[in-house]
Design an enzyme around this catalytic site. Sequence first.
Site, short mmCIF file in Angstrom:
data_model
loop_
_atom_site.label_atom_id
_atom_site.label_comp_id
_atom_site.label_asym_id
_atom_site.label_seq_id
_atom_site.Cartn_x
_atom_site.Cartn_y
_atom_site.Cartn_z
N ASP A 1 55.58 29.72 35.59
CA ASP A 1 55.95 29.88 37.01
C ASP A 1 57.20 29.09 37.36
OD1 ASP A 1 54.63 27.47 36.72
OD2 ASP A 1 53.36 27.70 38.49
N ARG B 1 46.40 24.39 26.43
CA ARG B 1 45.20 23.94 27.13
C ARG B 1 45.19 24.55 28.52
NH1 ARG B 1 48.79 19.67 27.73
NH2 ARG B 1 48.35 18.98 25.61
N SER C 1 50.93 30.36 34.29
CA SER C 1 51.27 29.02 34.76
C SER C 1 50.46 27.92 34.09
CB SER C 1 51.09 28.96 36.28
OG SER C 1 51.76 30.03 36.90
#
Length: 497
Positions: free
Chosen positions: A215, A176, A161
């Site tokens: 997700d 990131r 996620s």
Amino acid sequence: MSFNELHKATEQALTKAVDDICDEFYISDEKLQELTDYFIEQMEEGLNKQDATSSKGLPMIPSFVTGMPNGTERGVVLAADLGGTNFRVCSVKLNGDHTFQLEQMKSKIPDELLDDESVTSKDLFSYLSRRTMAFIKKYHPEYLAPNSESLPPLKLGFTFSYPVNQTSLNSGCLIRWTKGFKIADTVGKDIVELYQNELNAQGLPFVHVVAMTNDTVGTLLSHCYCSDNTDSLTSGDITEVAIGCIYGTGTNGCYMEEIKNIKKLPEEDRKRLLDEGKTHMVINTEWGSFDNNCKHLPTTKYDVEVDQKSSANPGFHLFEKRVSGMYLGEILRCILVDLHDQGVMFNQYRSYDQLPQRLKSPLELSSEVLSHIEIDDSKELAETELSLLQSLRLPTTFAERHSIQKLVRGISHRSAYLAAIPIAAILKKTNALNKRYHGEVEIGCDGSVVEYYPGFRSMMRHALALSPIGAEGERKVHLRIAKDGSGVGAALCALVA
């Protein structure tokens, strides 16, 4: 000035200060229109832009998922889900009739993996692999028994996620970290490769990580599988699952885009997919990064403070920091400290240093506390008084509690109104509401804020009615809670991989 006069003057100053702050958090109809139009502009730019690692704009990441489940899929597949708080390993049995059975093991991510900047990728993925081994021992011990070589490999779909520059269904490099992780050496590395290597080292080479999904993509796939309304409603109207979205610790969303519009895909990939008869692909918008330039996003000094002083990634995911559950309480905490500095609240504490330690600690105030305050109708807001004592060790007067409730409602109202903007923009860009005569759309939603925060979905709906899709469009939109979206969605990805 007498004590009573001084007390009254302080309460009046508090009321004015709070009203001024709430005015800053108000989202007008014009701002909804402006932000929706700008979101569409950034979507189109992101679909054309090759560099998904840029901190500005919407990454619009191709997922390489080109079809939607219809509820008839069958099989047993593993799924793993690395979220912001927990790591889950699941075994999903898809029954082929919109239903599934799920066995799962959930583990809280150790604090040292989140807080210690010396942690490496190997530390994290070794932990994930050990938890996967624990799950296999409990739910699939036959794979660890003698003569297990004859068993077919276990496919695993990995819900990751975090922003990833995905290059195929089972490969992609971390752009990131968000939600607290600070493991620097993971950035730029292939997430599937890191996980698979540690699974192999743990003695689980028969577990094959064949698909990686976000997700929000998992939520979309899961809702498509589980929804039995996608063929026809009882009224005969056709409904379509248009968006999968998350409003929880973080926020994000995805939707199906026409492949011909995804110009960032290499031309040979677009041609190959179209030649195979594929027309659409799920796009992970990573809308938490919407308007990182703050060109149009409403910005208060508290938003700046939360971004710069309370978050692990200053300058990134600024939309998320106004919407998601991780930051709603932090916004309130910053406001309360500021009101104390102004001398209109908590005057029993003469200086900042004397304030309760929890009130001075970033991210100490959870959105769950705000949800209790939001709907408190007890006498003299006694439930709010207890919540603040329990969460912050903070005693309050009735006037202070009344002001805090007003602030909570202003913060949640802005969050819900901003949360509606990506949905309005995607529906407008894709023309999803007008694809069929009397057509309706379902939005698969997951996350604690959208599911549990009082009135959040109602406020979102009100914002949708005021947005460019209008009241007529809002009536065609159904916000549905997608249970176990990340696990079931990842399993569905793995099943077809």
